[in-house]
Design an enzyme around this catalytic site. Structure first.
Site, PDB file in Angstrom:
ATOM      1  N   HIS A 185       0.816  -1.220   0.000  1.00  0.00           N
ATOM      2  CA  HIS A 185       0.000   0.000   0.000  1.00  0.00           C
ATOM      3  C   HIS A 185       0.852   1.274   0.000  1.00  0.00           C
ATOM      4  O   HIS A 185       0.397   2.342   0.412  1.00  0.00           O
ATOM      5  CB  HIS A 185      -0.946   0.016   1.215  1.00  0.00           C
ATOM      6  CG  HIS A 185      -2.326   0.493   0.882  1.00  0.00           C
ATOM      7  ND1 HIS A 185      -2.787   1.762   1.162  1.00  0.00           N
ATOM      8  CD2 HIS A 185      -3.360  -0.136   0.280  1.00  0.00           C
ATOM      9  CE1 HIS A 185      -4.035   1.893   0.767  1.00  0.00           C
ATOM     10  NE2 HIS A 185      -4.410   0.758   0.217  1.00  0.00           N
ATOM     11  N   HIS A 285      -7.637  -3.438 -10.462  1.00  0.00           N
ATOM     12  CA  HIS A 285      -7.952  -3.017  -9.096  1.00  0.00           C
ATOM     13  C   HIS A 285      -9.445  -2.761  -8.996  1.00  0.00           C
ATOM     14  O   HIS A 285     -10.047  -2.193  -9.899  1.00  0.00           O
ATOM     15  CB  HIS A 285      -7.172  -1.723  -8.806  1.00  0.00           C
ATOM     16  CG  HIS A 285      -7.425  -1.117  -7.470  1.00  0.00           C
ATOM     17  ND1 HIS A 285      -8.171   0.040  -7.305  1.00  0.00           N
ATOM     18  CD2 HIS A 285      -7.024  -1.472  -6.228  1.00  0.00           C
ATOM     19  CE1 HIS A 285      -8.196   0.371  -6.036  1.00  0.00           C
ATOM     20  NE2 HIS A 285      -7.516  -0.526  -5.346  1.00  0.00           N
TER      21      HIS A 285
END
Length: 377
Positions: A185, A285
């Protein structure tokens, strides 16, 4: 055919839906949103509507070029996300007008089903383990978990050991026939990312996502060149131009365009074609809703180098369309069969959308280090 109106719905938990109506009675839906900035994107859609209303929605590429290039300032999360949702809706209209799924207009399907991976959350070993068992019991053959945040750019050995232990726990539970991806992340710097990846090598990860922030392709490439673990990134990138350097520097093994941010379905297909020439896979995503998922499935159906599709795995199953779509998606043995219906292959329940409407307020979490400074989320 002409576009007669464009309307938006803010929907629980943090989604934005756009509806494009035509004078032929055909409507299309898309999902344009920047998480935490839905109302800003809504304003951009209203501004783009000034151009689109009165236009033929079937001229998708022409309108994409006119909106993207015609404003002088281009790209970025707000403008490109607004354009993405409108583009999805125009593909939905075109497919419905022709009576075929979108993937038939992009070359036809190359697979019969789209493999999914589920999110695996848990703050403690007990809750993480329980989630992993549920995902495998539900038939998923791949899961993804994230490293803990907040994290310092340079972390302690104890913190590194704790992250490795969390992934090792999941590996012990799911076994060697289930893929595991780990999302860094962008929370740590490249130095810690290199150490973490090396320490996790024995766990044979499907990929490591965003080992560092993607706005420095050379740093990403340096990480990729130090390891045999596949590197993935792309959710924060917009249009094919931002993917070019990642591919040229061999910084990624998997690109992750978000169809609600990157420019839409066709832009993601162009990125996939670029990636294919570098032998790079595509894993779109998607932490959002069922219209986003519908667009992703259309892409996965017709893309040869497609790898796997992200799935948010919400408890109420609204992410696969329960309470929003007339016929929700079904995940069978970790995959979704490609739809045969026209357009995006879904029918939106507009009455249900009305019941789930919100004011669009949702704030992205802001994490803090122990000294009070802002940490990467």
């Amino acid at each position: 055919m002409k576009i007669t109106s464009i309307s938006t719905y803010h929907v629980e938990p943090r989604w934005l839906v756009v509806k494009v109506s035509t004078d032929k009675g055909i409507v299309g839906f898309g999902e344009p949103v920047v998480e935490g900035r839905a109302r800003t994107v809504e304003t951009a859609i209203q501004e783009m509507s000034n151009y689109l209303i009165g236009q033929d929605p079937r001229r998708i590429e022409h309108h994409w070029q006119a909106i993207y290039r015609g404003g002088f300032y281009r790209g970025g999360p707000i403008l490109t996300s607004a354009l993405s949702g409108l583009e999805q809706a125009m593909w939905d209209i075109k497919g419905k007008a022709l009576g075929v799924p979108v993937y038939e207009l992009l070359g036809g399907h190359v697979r019969d089903s789209v493999r999914m991976y589920a999110h695996c959350h848990g703050e403690t070993e007990e809750t993480l383990g329980a989630t992993a068992r549920r995902r495998v019991s539900a038939g998923f053959t791949a899961v993804k978990l994230a490293i803990d945040g907040p994290a310092w750019p340079i972390e302690s050995p104890d913190w590194i050991d704790a992250q490795v232990a969390r992934v090792a726990l999941v590996r012990d539970i799911v076994g060697s026939n289930v893929n595991i991806a780990v999302d860094f992340h962008g929370r740590v710097g490249p130095a810690v990312a290199n150490t973490l990846i090396a320490e996790m090598r024995h766990l044979r990860l499907m990929f490591v996502e965003e080992p560092c922030l993607p706005d420095n392709p050379s740093a990403m490439a340096d990480i990729a060149h130090r390891t045999t673990t596949p590197i993935a990134t792309g959710e924060r990138l917009f249009t094919r131009w931002q993917y070019r350097e990642l591919l040229e520097t061999k910084a990624v093994a998997v690109v992750q365009p978000d169809l609600c941010h990157v420019g839409g379905i066709f832009e993601a297909r162009k990125i996939a074609a670029m990636a294919e020439t570098y032998y790079v896979s595509v894993a779109p995503h998607n932490p959002l809703g069922p219209i986003s998922l519908a667009a992703c499935i259309q892409l996965g159906a017709c893309t040869p180098n497609f790898l796997i599709q992200e799935h948010p795995t919400l408890d109420d199953r609204s992410d696969i369309g329960h309470g929003i779509l007339v016929d929700p998606f079904e995940i069978v043995e970790g995959s979704i069969a490609i739809p045969t219906g026209p357009g995006l292959g879904i029918e939106v329940d507009e009455d249900a959308l009305e019941k789930k409407k919100t004011n669009g307020v949702w704030e992205s979490p802001t994490l803090r280090h122990g000294d009070g400074s802002v940490a990467e989320w």
